[in-house]
Design a protein around this motif. Sequence first.
Motif, mmCIF file in Angstrom:
data_model
loop_
_atom_site.group_PDB
_atom_site.id
_atom_site.type_symbol
_atom_site.label_atom_id
_atom_site.label_comp_id
_atom_site.label_asym_id
_atom_site.label_seq_id
_atom_site.Cartn_x
_atom_site.Cartn_y
_atom_site.Cartn_z
ATOM 1 N N GLN A 217 30.467 -48.596 3.914
ATOM 2 C CA GLN A 217 30.538 -48.355 1.463
ATOM 3 C C GLN A 217 29.120 -47.345 2.528
ATOM 4 O OE1 GLN A 217 28.083 -51.827 0.494
ATOM 5 N NE2 GLN A 217 30.213 -52.992 -0.119
ATOM 6 N N ALA A 218 28.070 -46.624 2.662
ATOM 7 C CA ALA A 218 27.762 -45.636 2.915
ATOM 8 C C ALA A 218 27.957 -44.278 3.023
ATOM 9 C CB ALA A 218 25.824 -45.783 3.316
ATOM 10 N N LEU B 154 31.484 -44.432 3.398
ATOM 11 C CA LEU B 154 32.427 -43.531 2.526
ATOM 12 C C LEU B 154 32.044 -43.121 1.568
ATOM 13 C CD1 LEU B 154 35.277 -44.479 2.217
ATOM 14 C CD2 LEU B 154 34.746 -46.338 0.805
ATOM 15 N N ARG B 155 31.049 -43.502 0.513
ATOM 16 C CA ARG B 155 30.270 -42.724 -0.307
ATOM 17 C C ARG B 155 30.086 -41.075 0.328
ATOM 18 N NH1 ARG B 155 27.727 -47.262 -0.965
ATOM 19 N NH2 ARG B 155 25.482 -46.465 0.179
ATOM 20 N N LEU B 156 29.805 -41.563 1.382
ATOM 21 C CA LEU B 156 29.410 -39.599 2.352
ATOM 22 C C LEU B 156 30.556 -38.740 2.560
ATOM 23 C CD1 LEU B 156 25.797 -40.361 3.883
ATOM 24 C CD2 LEU B 156 26.182 -39.512 1.470
ATOM 25 N N GLU C 90 38.258 -45.731 3.812
ATOM 26 C CA GLU C 90 38.307 -47.946 2.957
ATOM 27 C C GLU C 90 39.123 -48.054 4.412
ATOM 28 O OE1 GLU C 90 40.604 -49.430 -0.680
ATOM 29 O OE2 GLU C 90 41.436 -46.846 -0.530
#
Length: 462
Positions: A199-200, A202-204, A209
Amino acid sequence: MWAGAAAGLLALTLGACSLAPRHDPPVPELPAGWNDAALDTATGEPAADWWRQFGDPALDQLIDQALGENLDLAFAAARVEEARALLAGSRAELWPTLDAQVNASRQHGAAAAGTGQVRNLYSVAAVLGYELDLFGRLRSASEADRARLSESVYSTEALRLTVITDVIAAYLDLRTAERQLAITEDTIGARQAALRLEQARLRLGAGTELTLRQAEAELASTRAVAATLRDTARRSETALALLTGATPRQIIDTSTPPGAIDGLALPAALPRVLPSELLARRPDVRAAEAALRASNADIGTARAQWFPRISLTALVGSDALRVGDLFSGPAQGWSLGSALVAPLLDFGRAEAQVAGALARRDQAEILYRQTVQTAFAEVRDALTALRESQARAQAQADAVRALERTLALAQLQYRGGRGLYLDVLVAQRSLFAAQIDHTAAMRDARLGAATLFKALGGGWTG
């Protein structure tokens, strides 16, 4: 005179013939040895409480409780007492009976001294009865009941072995489920951490996905495994509660003392036993032989129906018209008698009983042969299962160590940007499966040892 006559009758009865055929149980063709190093090279002999070799106090406590409270064993013990009572009754049939007889009657007419008046008649007597067992009917019945008592005792011992092994199996299932659940929960924690990392990433913008969804799917599937294992653990606890004779309230509130699957040691030595000794040690084989002996004695009982029955009676008493005269000299009297009852025409009833007894003896012999076959098959299978489960457990332990290193390398390469997340997933799945399989193999090895001891008839002592 009476003592001499009684002794003579008793000697005549005891020396009477028996119509039961000679009891010769079939002699199976046995191997000279087991042809297996696990038994041929055994160096130790376990004690009668062989399960204590596992070295688990919680298991010892559960088995002790089962042996004292299991309802199947309690039922079997009651059956033994029933068989013992039946034997006592059939033995008593061999001895005379002594009855007290007291009569009081009021008569009118010719029976009342022929005067047409109403008279009272009182009598007190001791009646001795005895059946001469000339053709062995009573002795054959007693021998059959004696054999059935032995069958009941041996069947109870066989059930005891089964209950002990069932407790061990349920306990191993519980400890295996607990260990596998702990492994699964550790894996859930690792996959939760992996999901947070993805999740981290993907945010960065460093992840995708696809990788995130793969991490979510792995976490969800592992949680499903955990739910299944929790259900298995609870079912195993319920099985243990039933085996140990728990009340309904105790079943609902059941709790098992703590323990661990790897805390159960494998027996260091197996019992040394020859194939011929197996027949003398396995209680189910001895129960089958006792059943065969009982059916053989039943033939003698049935054949005796063809011959006469001779009964003797002796009476000593007093008759009087008034109670006060009962024990006066003129009122006292005695009598001796005998009776012979011989079959003349029964339309084949006795012959049918003999034919049925012979058929039941044939059935018992077949069951005895089957029991012996099953005994040797169970020993052979238990030896194979023990040996192969130990080899499988060792192989799975080697695989776990290799896959732990594989996962560490895959994670290192992925975090360093030189590997794929798919490699991490494959390594995680393989390690998780290997850990689960290793735990199952540990259970199978210990259950194999318990099954072998059961197949050999229980523990061995010097």
